[in-house]
Write a protein that holds these residues in place. Structure first.
Motif, PDB file in Angstrom:
ATOM      1  N   ALA A  83       0.862  -1.191   0.000  1.00 16.53           N
ATOM      2  CA  ALA A  83       0.000   0.000   0.000  1.00 16.53           C
ATOM      3  C   ALA A  83       0.893   1.233   0.000  1.00 16.53           C
ATOM      4  O   ALA A  83       2.040   1.194   0.475  1.00 16.53           O
ATOM      5  CB  ALA A  83      -0.916   0.005   1.221  1.00 16.53           C
ATOM      6  N   ILE A  84       0.371   2.331  -0.535  1.00 15.98           N
ATOM      7  CA  ILE A  84       1.110   3.589  -0.574  1.00 15.98           C
ATOM      8  C   ILE A  84       0.302   4.675   0.119  1.00 15.98           C
ATOM      9  O   ILE A  84      -0.854   4.940  -0.236  1.00 15.98           O
ATOM     10  CB  ILE A  84       1.424   4.016  -2.020  1.00 15.98           C
ATOM     11  N   LEU A  85       0.914   5.301   1.122  1.00 13.95           N
ATOM     12  CA  LEU A  85       0.367   6.504   1.736  1.00 13.95           C
ATOM     13  C   LEU A  85       1.089   7.671   1.074  1.00 13.95           C
ATOM     14  O   LEU A  85       2.315   7.669   0.989  1.00 13.95           O
ATOM     15  CB  LEU A  85       0.628   6.534   3.240  1.00 13.95           C
ATOM     16  N   ILE A  86       0.347   8.657   0.616  1.00 15.90           N
ATOM     17  CA  ILE A  86       1.012   9.767  -0.065  1.00 15.90           C
ATOM     18  C   ILE A  86       0.476  11.103   0.407  1.00 15.90           C
ATOM     19  O   ILE A  86      -0.725  11.314   0.533  1.00 15.90           O
ATOM     20  CB  ILE A  86       0.887   9.633  -1.614  1.00 15.90           C
ATOM     21  N   ASN A  87       1.412  11.986   0.714  1.00 18.34           N
ATOM     22  CA  ASN A  87       1.112  13.373   1.063  1.00 18.34           C
ATOM     23  C   ASN A  87       1.523  14.201  -0.155  1.00 18.34           C
ATOM     24  O   ASN A  87       2.707  14.453  -0.363  1.00 18.34           O
ATOM     25  CB  ASN A  87       1.905  13.758   2.319  1.00 18.34           C
ATOM     26  N   PRO A  88       0.560  14.583  -0.995  1.00 19.67           N
ATOM     27  CA  PRO A  88       0.886  15.172  -2.304  1.00 19.67           C
ATOM     28  C   PRO A  88       1.644  16.493  -2.242  1.00 19.67           C
ATOM     29  O   PRO A  88       1.404  17.319  -1.355  1.00 19.67           O
ATOM     30  CB  PRO A  88      -0.499  15.379  -2.944  1.00 19.67           C
ATOM     31  N   THR A  89       2.527  16.679  -3.214  1.00 14.04           N
ATOM     32  CA  THR A  89       3.172  17.984  -3.389  1.00 14.04           C
ATOM     33  C   THR A  89       2.186  18.958  -4.030  1.00 14.04           C
ATOM     34  O   THR A  89       2.220  20.158  -3.768  1.00 14.04           O
ATOM     35  CB  THR A  89       4.408  17.873  -4.304  1.00 14.04           C
ATOM     36  N   ASP A  90       1.294  18.426  -4.856  1.00 11.79           N
ATOM     37  CA  ASP A  90       0.321  19.221  -5.592  1.00 11.79           C
ATOM     38  C   ASP A  90      -0.881  18.321  -5.884  1.00 11.79           C
ATOM     39  O   ASP A  90      -0.716  17.194  -6.346  1.00 11.79           O
ATOM     40  CB  ASP A  90       0.948  19.728  -6.899  1.00 11.79           C
ATOM     41  N   SER A  91      -2.067  18.825  -5.603  1.00 11.96           N
ATOM     42  CA  SER A  91      -3.268  17.991  -5.718  1.00 11.96           C
ATOM     43  C   SER A  91      -3.570  17.579  -7.153  1.00 11.96           C
ATOM     44  O   SER A  91      -4.180  16.526  -7.383  1.00 11.96           O
ATOM     45  CB  SER A  91      -4.465  18.737  -5.119  1.00 11.96           C
ATOM     46  N   ASP A  92      -3.162  18.392  -8.119  1.00 12.72           N
ATOM     47  CA  ASP A  92      -3.374  18.035  -9.526  1.00 12.72           C
ATOM     48  C   ASP A  92      -2.251  17.121 -10.030  1.00 12.72           C
ATOM     49  O   ASP A  92      -2.503  16.067 -10.611  1.00 12.72           O
ATOM     50  CB  ASP A  92      -3.439  19.301 -10.397  1.00 12.72           C
ATOM     51  N   ALA A  93      -1.010  17.529  -9.798  1.00 18.39           N
ATOM     52  CA  ALA A  93       0.135  16.778 -10.324  1.00 18.39           C
ATOM     53  C   ALA A  93       0.223  15.362  -9.763  1.00 18.39           C
ATOM     54  O   ALA A  93       0.675  14.445 -10.451  1.00 18.39           O
ATOM     55  CB  ALA A  93       1.429  17.539 -10.033  1.00 18.39           C
ATOM     56  N   VAL A  94      -0.216  15.168  -8.518  1.00 22.45           N
ATOM     57  CA  VAL A  94      -0.110  13.845  -7.899  1.00 22.45           C
ATOM     58  C   VAL A  94      -0.979  12.807  -8.600  1.00 22.45           C
ATOM     59  O   VAL A  94      -0.754  11.602  -8.469  1.00 22.45           O
ATOM     60  CB  VAL A  94      -0.478  13.915  -6.406  1.00 22.45           C
ATOM     61  N   SER A  95      -1.958  13.263  -9.367  1.00 24.45           N
ATOM     62  CA  SER A  95      -2.863  12.334 -10.049  1.00 24.45           C
ATOM     63  C   SER A  95      -2.109  11.362 -10.949  1.00 24.45           C
ATOM     64  O   SER A  95      -2.476  10.186 -11.051  1.00 24.45           O
ATOM     65  CB  SER A  95      -3.894  13.118 -10.871  1.00 24.45           C
ATOM     66  N   ASN A  96      -1.053  11.826 -11.594  1.00 20.07           N
ATOM     67  CA  ASN A  96      -0.270  10.936 -12.462  1.00 20.07           C
ATOM     68  C   ASN A  96       0.402   9.824 -11.658  1.00 20.07           C
ATOM     69  O   ASN A  96       0.439   8.667 -12.084  1.00 20.07           O
ATOM     70  CB  ASN A  96       0.786  11.748 -13.222  1.00 20.07           C
ATOM     71  N   ALA A  97       0.920  10.186 -10.497  1.00 24.48           N
ATOM     72  CA  ALA A  97       1.559   9.187  -9.636  1.00 24.48           C
ATOM     73  C   ALA A  97       0.537   8.175  -9.128  1.00 24.48           C
ATOM     74  O   ALA A  97       0.803   6.968  -9.084  1.00 24.48           O
ATOM     75  CB  ALA A  97       2.246   9.884  -8.463  1.00 24.48           C
ATOM     76  N   ILE A  98      -0.636   8.673  -8.762  1.00 26.35           N
ATOM     77  CA  ILE A  98      -1.679   7.780  -8.244  1.00 26.35           C
ATOM     78  C   ILE A  98      -2.135   6.799  -9.323  1.00 26.35           C
ATOM     79  O   ILE A  98      -2.356   5.613  -9.054  1.00 26.35           O
ATOM     80  CB  ILE A  98      -2.865   8.602  -7.699  1.00 26.35           C
ATOM     81  N   ARG A  99      -2.236   7.265 -10.548  1.00 20.75           N
ATOM     82  CA  ARG A  99      -2.651   6.375 -11.643  1.00 20.75           C
ATOM     83  C   ARG A  99      -1.635   5.257 -11.875  1.00 20.75           C
ATOM     84  O   ARG A  99      -2.000   4.141 -12.237  1.00 20.75           O
ATOM     85  CB  ARG A  99      -2.851   7.200 -12.915  1.00 20.75           C
ATOM     86  N   ILE A 100      -0.354   5.559 -11.671  1.00 22.24           N
ATOM     87  CA  ILE A 100       0.672   4.521 -11.793  1.00 22.24           C
ATOM     88  C   ILE A 100       0.451   3.445 -10.729  1.00 22.24           C
ATOM     89  O   ILE A 100       0.520   2.243 -11.008  1.00 22.24           O
ATOM     90  CB  ILE A 100       2.081   5.145 -11.662  1.00 22.24           C
ATOM     91  N   ALA A 101       0.160   3.882  -9.505  1.00 22.72           N
ATOM     92  CA  ALA A 101      -0.128   2.931  -8.431  1.00 22.72           C
ATOM     93  C   ALA A 101      -1.410   2.155  -8.721  1.00 22.72           C
ATOM     94  O   ALA A 101      -1.480   0.944  -8.463  1.00 22.72           O
ATOM     95  CB  ALA A 101      -0.242   3.666  -7.102  1.00 22.72           C
ATOM     96  N   ASN A 102      -2.399   2.837  -9.281  1.00 21.61           N
ATOM     97  CA  ASN A 102      -3.659   2.175  -9.638  1.00 21.61           C
ATOM     98  C   ASN A 102      -3.421   1.050 -10.640  1.00 21.61           C
ATOM     99  O   ASN A 102      -3.970  -0.055 -10.504  1.00 21.61           O
ATOM    100  CB  ASN A 102      -4.649   3.185 -10.232  1.00 21.61           C
ATOM    101  N   ARG A 103      -2.590   1.323 -11.644  1.00 17.24           N
ATOM    102  CA  ARG A 103      -2.312   0.310 -12.664  1.00 17.24           C
ATOM    103  C   ARG A 103      -1.565  -0.890 -12.086  1.00 17.24           C
ATOM    104  O   ARG A 103      -1.661  -2.000 -12.605  1.00 17.24           O
ATOM    105  CB  ARG A 103      -1.521   0.927 -13.829  1.00 17.24           C
TER     106      ARG A 103
END
Length: 297
Positions: A83-103
């Motif tokens: 599992a990944i807990l993430i405290n985003p640097t930016d609420s929009d930019a973090v979406s790309n990182a989250i999608r990688i984890a989703n995949r």
């Protein structure tokens, strides 16, 4: 006898490997920056809870850089984290990182700051808007209904900065509070100092400052002390340094979050998800005003 000994040894080895495999279950926390006491305390809370629950916790620092955050998450997808807990640097930019984890089918939980897009299992944070309303109400009660106020904003694009700004503006709307200026200082102490120095020169009649975190409040404090002015300063986060400054009478108040609890709840929530239990999509963490008055009570 030799055969029996071999069987026993094999069984013990198998048992040891099984226990070791369980002990090596790991999750990760990706923090926007560890150059901020608030996020250090959040990390420490997560580490303690992970230890209590028997997880290995990997800690990665994004250094307030969205591209570094993305590479951190990419790295975690190949390191076997559950599992990944993430405290985003930016609420929009973090979406790309989250999608990688989703995949990679790795559940994601956001801490303190939310994500605009991507599949997030749960978001754990304080009610930022409510907290900044509490700050506005404190300033009005302390300085008066015609208070002349400056707001120091956090990093543009983060949910925390947006929500804290909205809450503060909603609270002073319809009042006689005069907002002299509202300017970003990126949640940073040095930027808070530099921005406040310029704003003091432009608005020498300022009576109060609302800083969207304690780090900017400390920057504002240094600028105010150098100017010799009497200005009420209210921070946000309730860091150890922030509360100590309130006790010393340097800051009037700080809106206290509980970063350690945010980290603990992040690990607890991830543990529940990994066990197949249901969790709430939003888990609020209580806030309170820490002021010279409440400390004296």
């Amino acid at each position: 006898m030799k055969k029996l000994t071999t069987l026993i040894t094999t069984a013990l080895l198998s048992s040891t490997l099984s226990i070791s495999a369980q002990a090596e279950d790991r999750m990760a926390i990706v923090v926007s920056t560890l150059n901020n006491p608030f996020f250090v305390t959040m990390k420490e809370g997560a580490e303690q809870k992970a230890q209590d629950l028997g997880y290995e916790l990997l800690v990665l620092d994004s250094q307030n850089d969205a591209s570094k955050e993305l590479s951190n998450v990419e790295d975690l997808t190949i390191r076997g984290v559950k599992a990944i807990l993430i405290n985003p640097t930016d609420s929009d930019a973090v979406s790309n990182a989250i999608r990688i984890a989703n995949r990679a089918d790795i559940p994601v939980i956001t801490l303190d700051r939310g994500a605009s897009r991507g599949d997030v299992v749960s978001h754990i944070a304080s009610d930022n808007a409510q907290g900044s309303k509490m700050a506005a109400e404190y300033i009005i009660g302390k300085v008066g209904e015609r208070a002349k106020v400056i707001q120091l904003e956090g990093i543009a694009g983060t949910s925390a900065a947006r929500e804290r700004g909205e809450g503060f503006m909603d609270a002073i709307e319809g009042t006689d509070v005069e907002l002299l200026a509202s300017q970003p200082a990126d949640f940073d102490r040095t930027k808070g100092l530099n921005v406040m120095e310029n704003l003091l020169a432009a608005h020498p009649d300022v009576e109060a400052v609302f800083a969207q975190n304690d780090e900017m409040a400390f920057g504002a404090l240094r600028a105010v002390q150098a100017s010799g002015k009497d200005v009420t300063i209210v921070g946000f986060d309730g860091t150890k340094d922030g509360i100590a400054a309130v006790e010393r009478g340097q800051l009037a108040a700080t809106i206290a979050q509980q970063p350690g609890m945010i980290g603990e709840l992040g690990v607890e929530t991830a543990d529940k998800v990994l066990k197949g239990e249901s969790v709430d999509s939003y888990i609020p963490v209580p806030l309170k005003v820490i002021s010279q008055e409440t400390i004296a009570e």
